[in-house]
Scaffold this motif. Structure first.
Motif, PDB file in Angstrom:
ATOM      1  N   ASP A 462       0.842  -1.203   0.000  1.00 34.53           N
ATOM      2  CA  ASP A 462       0.000   0.000   0.000  1.00 34.53           C
ATOM      3  C   ASP A 462       0.875   1.250   0.000  1.00 34.53           C
ATOM      4  O   ASP A 462       0.588   2.224  -0.694  1.00 34.53           O
ATOM      5  CB  ASP A 462      -0.896   0.020   1.249  1.00 34.53           C
ATOM      6  CG  ASP A 462      -2.081  -0.924   1.120  1.00 34.53           C
ATOM      7  OD1 ASP A 462      -2.192  -1.587   0.068  1.00 34.53           O
ATOM      8  OD2 ASP A 462      -2.883  -1.009   2.063  1.00 34.53           O
ATOM      9  N   GLY A 465       2.256   2.044  -3.189  1.00 37.75           N
ATOM     10  CA  GLY A 465       1.234   2.690  -4.005  1.00 37.75           C
ATOM     11  C   GLY A 465       1.093   4.162  -3.662  1.00 37.75           C
ATOM     12  O   GLY A 465       1.090   5.018  -4.541  1.00 37.75           O
ATOM     13  N   ILE A 466       1.007   4.431  -2.374  1.00 37.19           N
ATOM     14  CA  ILE A 466       0.857   5.821  -1.932  1.00 37.19           C
ATOM     15  C   ILE A 466       2.046   6.648  -2.415  1.00 37.19           C
ATOM     16  O   ILE A 466       1.904   7.812  -2.780  1.00 37.19           O
ATOM     17  CB  ILE A 466       0.732   5.861  -0.390  1.00 37.19           C
ATOM     18  CG1 ILE A 466      -0.599   5.224   0.035  1.00 37.19           C
ATOM     19  CG2 ILE A 466       0.807   7.294   0.133  1.00 37.19           C
ATOM     20  CD1 ILE A 466      -0.699   4.896   1.502  1.00 37.19           C
ATOM     21  N   ARG A 468       3.608   6.078  -5.106  1.00 42.25           N
ATOM     22  CA  ARG A 468       3.613   5.992  -6.580  1.00 42.25           C
ATOM     23  C   ARG A 468       4.891   5.346  -7.123  1.00 42.25           C
ATOM     24  O   ARG A 468       5.392   5.742  -8.173  1.00 42.25           O
ATOM     25  CB  ARG A 468       3.428   7.364  -7.234  1.00 42.25           C
ATOM     26  CG  ARG A 468       2.250   8.188  -6.735  1.00 42.25           C
ATOM     27  CD  ARG A 468       0.915   7.545  -7.073  1.00 42.25           C
ATOM     28  NE  ARG A 468      -0.195   8.490  -6.980  1.00 42.25           N
ATOM     29  CZ  ARG A 468      -0.815   8.812  -5.836  1.00 42.25           C
ATOM     30  NH1 ARG A 468      -0.446   8.249  -4.702  1.00 42.25           N
ATOM     31  NH2 ARG A 468      -1.818   9.677  -5.846  1.00 42.25           N
TER      32      ARG A 468
ATOM     33  N   CYS B  77      -9.893   0.482  -3.354  1.00 37.43           N
ATOM     34  CA  CYS B  77      -8.591   0.753  -2.746  1.00 37.43           C
ATOM     35  C   CYS B  77      -8.255  -0.348  -1.750  1.00 37.43           C
ATOM     36  O   CYS B  77      -8.864  -1.394  -1.726  1.00 37.43           O
ATOM     37  CB  CYS B  77      -8.631   2.108  -2.072  1.00 37.43           C
ATOM     38  SG  CYS B  77     -10.078   2.282  -1.027  1.00 37.43           S
ATOM     39  N   SER B  78      -7.289  -0.059  -0.882  1.00 37.64           N
ATOM     40  CA  SER B  78      -6.817  -1.079   0.053  1.00 37.64           C
ATOM     41  C   SER B  78      -7.866  -1.418   1.113  1.00 37.64           C
ATOM     42  O   SER B  78      -8.482  -0.524   1.684  1.00 37.64           O
ATOM     43  CB  SER B  78      -5.550  -0.593   0.749  1.00 37.64           C
ATOM     44  OG  SER B  78      -5.169  -1.526   1.738  1.00 37.64           O
ATOM     45  N   ASN B 104      -7.806  -4.487  -4.372  1.00 42.95           N
ATOM     46  CA  ASN B 104      -7.025  -3.264  -4.159  1.00 42.95           C
ATOM     47  C   ASN B 104      -6.504  -2.713  -5.487  1.00 42.95           C
ATOM     48  O   ASN B 104      -5.317  -2.799  -5.797  1.00 42.95           O
ATOM     49  CB  ASN B 104      -5.870  -3.587  -3.210  1.00 42.95           C
ATOM     50  CG  ASN B 104      -5.190  -2.358  -2.681  1.00 42.95           C
ATOM     51  OD1 ASN B 104      -5.393  -1.262  -3.188  1.00 42.95           O
ATOM     52  ND2 ASN B 104      -4.375  -2.538  -1.674  1.00 42.95           N
ATOM     53  N   ARG B 106      -6.263   0.314  -6.467  1.00 47.13           N
ATOM     54  CA  ARG B 106      -5.570   1.595  -6.443  1.00 47.13           C
ATOM     55  C   ARG B 106      -4.116   1.431  -5.966  1.00 47.13           C
ATOM     56  O   ARG B 106      -3.188   1.574  -6.753  1.00 47.13           O
ATOM     57  CB  ARG B 106      -6.322   2.582  -5.550  1.00 47.13           C
ATOM     58  CG  ARG B 106      -5.840   3.997  -5.723  1.00 47.13           C
ATOM     59  CD  ARG B 106      -6.629   4.951  -4.856  1.00 47.13           C
ATOM     60  NE  ARG B 106      -6.354   4.711  -3.442  1.00 47.13           N
ATOM     61  CZ  ARG B 106      -6.925   5.393  -2.455  1.00 47.13           C
ATOM     62  NH1 ARG B 106      -7.824   6.328  -2.723  1.00 47.13           N
ATOM     63  NH2 ARG B 106      -6.622   5.145  -1.212  1.00 47.13           N
ATOM     64  N   GLU B 107      -3.928   1.081  -4.711  1.00 43.71           N
ATOM     65  CA  GLU B 107      -2.570   0.976  -4.177  1.00 43.71           C
ATOM     66  C   GLU B 107      -1.740  -0.097  -4.882  1.00 43.71           C
ATOM     67  O   GLU B 107      -0.536   0.050  -5.029  1.00 43.71           O
ATOM     68  CB  GLU B 107      -2.603   0.678  -2.668  1.00 43.71           C
ATOM     69  CG  GLU B 107      -2.873   1.880  -1.795  1.00 43.71           C
ATOM     70  CD  GLU B 107      -4.359   2.170  -1.649  1.00 43.71           C
ATOM     71  OE1 GLU B 107      -5.154   1.686  -2.481  1.00 43.71           O
ATOM     72  OE2 GLU B 107      -4.718   2.891  -0.704  1.00 43.71           O
ATOM     73  N   HIS B 108      -2.410  -1.209  -5.258  1.00 48.69           N
ATOM     74  CA  HIS B 108      -1.640  -2.322  -5.800  1.00 48.69           C
ATOM     75  C   HIS B 108      -1.701  -2.424  -7.322  1.00 48.69           C
ATOM     76  O   HIS B 108      -1.199  -3.369  -7.898  1.00 48.69           O
ATOM     77  CB  HIS B 108      -2.096  -3.647  -5.170  1.00 48.69           C
ATOM     78  CG  HIS B 108      -1.669  -3.769  -3.730  1.00 48.69           C
ATOM     79  ND1 HIS B 108      -1.835  -4.915  -2.995  1.00 48.69           N
ATOM     80  CD2 HIS B 108      -1.076  -2.883  -2.895  1.00 48.69           C
ATOM     81  CE1 HIS B 108      -1.377  -4.720  -1.765  1.00 48.69           C
ATOM     82  NE2 HIS B 108      -0.918  -3.495  -1.679  1.00 48.69           N
ATOM     83  N   TRP B 111      -1.874   2.909  -9.164  1.00 48.26           N
ATOM     84  CA  TRP B 111      -0.823   3.829  -8.735  1.00 48.26           C
ATOM     85  C   TRP B 111       0.586   3.316  -9.030  1.00 48.26           C
ATOM     86  O   TRP B 111       1.521   4.104  -9.140  1.00 48.26           O
ATOM     87  CB  TRP B 111      -0.946   4.106  -7.227  1.00 48.26           C
ATOM     88  CG  TRP B 111      -1.933   5.183  -6.898  1.00 48.26           C
ATOM     89  CD1 TRP B 111      -2.536   6.033  -7.775  1.00 48.26           C
ATOM     90  CD2 TRP B 111      -2.419   5.535  -5.596  1.00 48.26           C
ATOM     91  NE1 TRP B 111      -3.369   6.898  -7.096  1.00 48.26           N
ATOM     92  CE2 TRP B 111      -3.320   6.610  -5.765  1.00 48.26           C
ATOM     93  CE3 TRP B 111      -2.187   5.034  -4.307  1.00 48.26           C
ATOM     94  CZ2 TRP B 111      -3.976   7.208  -4.685  1.00 48.26           C
ATOM     95  CZ3 TRP B 111      -2.846   5.629  -3.238  1.00 48.26           C
ATOM     96  CH2 TRP B 111      -3.732   6.702  -3.431  1.00 48.26           C
TER      97      TRP B 111
END
Ligand code: SF4
Ligand code: SF4
Ligand code: ZN
Lengths: 597, 202, 52
Positions: A462, A465-466, A468, B77-78, B104, B106-108, B111
């Motif tokens: 995570d 991801g945050i 980037r 998301c997560s 997930n 978004r994070e995985h 992004w």
């Protein structure tokens, strides 16, 4: 409870059991009325920690006048008369008879529902910065020592003098960022408080002794808080001289004890020399060394600066990653009094949320043992980090049972049981096999199966991801609460289904959220490596990584590494693996049991 | 309305979230939604702009009721972020919170694969497929309640510890304050004055 | 006093020696070269390599 340390913590949110050691004070704190008769007769002297060693205290002492509890205690390291009673002068004079040389440490256990960690910070010791000459030159002191020297309750009763000749210094310099904001020595971060602390000190000096010449050597002045800029302006108005540039060298004039400071003034670009009678090093803050004990007991994590990590940097700034634990003050990051108080009140309010309810619900992720399948091997009892499984009895055929309130749901028992008699609620074997199937039933050769624990490696993903961070698309994560949930059979199943590479990932040993469940992960992976090798499968295809929630960077690096490994796995290799692992899947669990028993 | 029973027909609802552009910028969410419709036991697949926002949650509830959904996959998301949100959301529509699964995206995915839209979309589809596979086997669970001890422990008797202990004490709880040194006070007790108002520290 | 054993990194192939004692196993290890935790002890030698 003062003079006490937390020795052990068990339990979970709402129900912690804490063992506390109360160190013996040798003076009954309830009886002692702090008359001080004992101090007069004590023959032992030692540097006074509270006064930063500028004065001495006795073996029997009170840390400082306003101390709470207001009671004396005996420091056994300096007391002469403990055993055999060689001195005991204090005992003779104490009218209330509160001195007891036989006092023992006391261990108490308390039950609590929430814990606030406010272990504070240490202060940087600038000895290693030899260009500043701390400890070689008497008149170079730290900002903590300055506080004692200017304090009315200090060793000089507020008469501000310098150490070498006990005269009042007429010119004083402050050096900022000592031990802070340096990648080479000390710490890379800004310690937050030192700029304002120095400004405060300069204003104090100008108040008490307006004729003093005060200079501050700095990189930047960070005066961002409410009322801070005003104080900075006041300091400047009162004639404090701010020199932009950190000194490269400090020398002592051996005759006068004065200090010659060489500095490049970055505003003018000139090298300047300043002669000062006293030099104060504005030292930074460090994470508290002994906080590690508490950290491990509560399974908390640290951020890269060494301070304790919060659950979420913005949305849960006072919650620790362990439920029911909260952070306050400098334990979390360097901060001043106001911020410490603010955070402490916030932590208290968060704790209140828990304490105000009589009951809370726990996630339904616990283990369940089917007594009909159990073969009474007792392995589950052995591996459970929470001792949540009752003992087995092979002869009487008593199957173990999971105590639900104590089970944290790590799944280690479920992974260990060779007879599949343990099911994990919400993380069942069937669910995980279905996930592996879904990953591998199309284009299996392109994918890496990743088992990631909820708390660290999944969270590290995570964080990647945050941040980037970019990494290859080949990974497919299967989330479990703990890496200890990963059964050898899961990994073998994935290989049998054509996985080129499997990665098992969890928390670093020190960060395991289930005490030490991830030790079992490593043991299992080590066994699997042996097994793969025996079957002619390259053990490299099974990878193991510990990735913390803060290590987004490492997560991305690992994902790149496993992708590189994947590209080296040939189609023939995968076919061969499928073949050798395929024929006798039924027998495998039994073999495992035999070899580990 | 809780359908935990495996014998019953599975009806999975998939809710794909665009998360504004957070996901949609690098994943073709409509393609993911269409793909989700083809997965076994998926009764309906829906696209949302912000699934976690109120309208998004209302939509989940509406679909649960209209399509008699008994498994919900939210591809956003997560779960470390929003699992509690969506668990509560499905529970309000009468579905056991443990019948929710999150993907997930978004994070995985979006992004971390922002430069290759095609590959990111393929991965997103695969991830949804994995989630649906798991969701089909989810069982409803009853959470156990545990009692709470209404006492607190504060470790450290510096200014932060003292303040926290006082606040909790004022709230009426018994507080244990543990300090290593012989006196509370911490580092602040060693200071003379404190900025910015120059008052005394003890 | 400190015992050592041979280890091999399963990511980069690096071989190295590191402290090892059966009583304190398992231990978290990282390859000194690539920092991977996929570190495997090389067992083949029948003789436990004591002090060197
Ligand atoms: S899931 Fe973990 S905590 Fe629960 S009984 Fe099994 S090993 Fe113990
Ligand atoms: S590990 Fe399995 S078989 Fe062995 S005692 Fe526990 S439940 Fe029974
Ligand atoms: Zn390596």
């Amino acid at each position: 409870m003062t003079y006490s340390e937390v020795e052990n913590v068990t339990g979970y949110i709402g129900n912690f059991k804490v063992t506390i050691r109360k160190k013996a004070r040798y003076v009954d704190e309830k009886e002692c009325n702090a008359c001080g008769d004992c101090v007069k007769v004590c023959p032992s002297c030692t540097p006074d920690e509270y006064q930063m060693g500028f004065s001495t205290r006795k073996g029997i002492y009170i840390p400082f006048p306003q101390a709470v509890p207001s009671s004396y205690l005996i420091d056994m390291k300096t007391c002469l008369g403990n055993n055999p009673i060689a001195c005991a002068k204090c005992q003779e004079v104490c009218e209330k008879k509160c001195i007891d040389f036989d006092a023992k440490d006391e261990v108490v256990t308390v039950d609590v529902g929430a814990i606030i960690v406010a272990v504070g910070n240490d202060v940087y010791d600038p000895t290693e910065l030899d260009e500043y000459g701390y400890r070689s030159y008497e008149n170079v002191i730290t900002s903590m020592e300055f506080e004692r020297l200017i304090c009315a309750g200090g060793p000089t009763e507020g008469h501000f003098i310098r150490p070498s000749d006990r005269t009042r210094p007429k010119s004083i310099g402050f050096i900022q960022c000592v031990g802070s904001r340096s990648k080479k020595r000390g710490n890379p971060y800004c310690s937050n408080i030192c700029c304002m602390n120095t400004i405060k000190d300069t204003v104090l000096l100008k108040d008490h002794y307006p004729d003093t010449d005060v200079k501050v050597f700095y990189m930047d002045i960070r005066a961002f808080g409410k009322g801070f800029e005003d104080l900075y302006m006041k300091s400047k108005d009162e004639g404090v001289h701010y020199v932009r540039g950190l000194p490269g060298e400090v020398e002592e004039n051996p005759e006068t004890g004065n200090l010659i400071v060489t500095v490049e003034n970055t505003t003018t670009g000139k090298i300047e020399k300043h002669e000062l009678e006293l030099l104060v090093l504005s030292v930074g803050l460090l994470p508290r060394k002994d906080s590690d004990v508490v950290r491990q007991l509560l399974t908390l994590s640290r951020t890269s600066d060494g301070f304790l990590m919060e659950s979420h940097p913005k949305l849960k700034p006072v919650d620790a990653p362990t439920r029911g634990v909260f952070l306050a003050g400098c334990a979390e990051a360097p901060k001043d009094v106001k911020d410490s108080v603010t955070q402490a009140s916030a932590a208290a309010a968060r704790a209140n949320v828990i304490l105000a309810s009589d009951k809370l619900t726990v996630e339904a992720i616990t283990a369940h043992i089917d007594p009909d399948l159990c073969k009474y091997c007792g392995l589950c009892v052995k591996v459970c980090p929470y001792k949540a499984i009752t003992p087995t009895d092979r002869k009487k055929k008593i199957a173990p049972q999971v105590i639900e309130a104590a089970c944290a749901g790590c799944g280690t028992c479920g992974a260990e049981c060779p007879f599949d008699s343990i099911s994990m609620r919400h993380f069942t074997d069937a669910q995980i096999y279905a996930q592996i199937d879904a990953i591998l039933d199309t284009n299996s050769q392109d994918k890496v199966v990743v088992f990631a624990c909820n708390w660290c490696s999944y969270a590290g993903g995570d964080f990647a991801g945050i941040s980037r961070l970019q990494y290859p698309v080949s990974n497919r994560l299967i989330r479990t609460m703990c890496s200890g949930r990963v059964k050898d059979e899961f990994v073998l199943y994935a290989f049998r289904k054509g996985a080129p590479v499997v990665l098992v990932s969890g928390c670093h040993f020190a960060d395991c959220h289930y005490i030490d469940a991830n030790r079992q992960t490593q043991l299992r992976v080590e066994k699997l490596w042996d097994k793969l090798e025996k079957n002619g499968i390259r053990p490299e295809r099974l990878q193991l990584e510990w990735i913390s929630a803060a290590e987004g960077q490492k997560f991305a690096v690992v994902m790149k590494a496993v992708e590189e490994l994947r590209q080296k796995v040939t189609a023939e290799e995968i076919e061969h693996t499928k073949e050798v692992l395929a024929p006798k899947p039924k027998k495998k669990p039994v073999e495992e049991a035999a070899s580990s028993a | 309305m809780v359908r935990a029973d495996g014998a019953e027909d599975l009806r999975v609802g998939v809710f794909v979230c665009a998360c504004g552009l957070n996901i949609a910028a690098s994943v073709d969410v409509e393609e993911v939604r269409k793909f989700a419709e083809t997965l076994p036991d998926v009764a309906v697949a829906v696209l949302n702009k912000y699934t976690c926002a109120d309208p998004g949650q209302q939509e989940i509830k509406r679909y649960i009721l209209e399509h008699k959904l008994n498994r919900v996959v939210v591809a956003s998301c997560s779960p470390r972020m929003h699992e509690p949100t969506f668990r509560q959301c499905v529970a309000e529509a009468g579905v056991n919170p443990y019948l929710l699964e999150m993907t997930n995206l978004r994070e995985h995915c979006s992004w971390v694969h922002s430069t290759d839209r095609v590959a990111a979309t393929e991965k997103a589809k695969d991830m949804v497929k994995i989630s649906v596979a798991r969701a089909r086997l989810l069982e409803s669970q009853d959470e156990t309640e545990i009692p709470v001890t209404n006492r607190a422990l504060v470790i450290g008797g510096g200014i932060a510890g003292i303040q926290a202990a006082l606040d909790l004490g004022d709230a009426g709880y018994q507080v244990y304050l543990v300090e290593k040194e012989p006196s509370i006070g911490g580092i602040m007790a060693q200071l003379d004055k404190t900025y910015p108002t120059m008052d005394c520290s003890i | 006093m400190a015992q050592e054993a041979d280890f091999k990194c399963l990511r980069c192939g690096n071989s190295f020696r590191a402290p090892y004692s059966p009583e304190t196993e398992p231990q978290e290890r990282a390859c000194p070269n690539c920092k991977s935790n996929s570190v495997r002890r090389v067992k083949e030698q029948k003789e436990a390599p004591g002090k060197k």
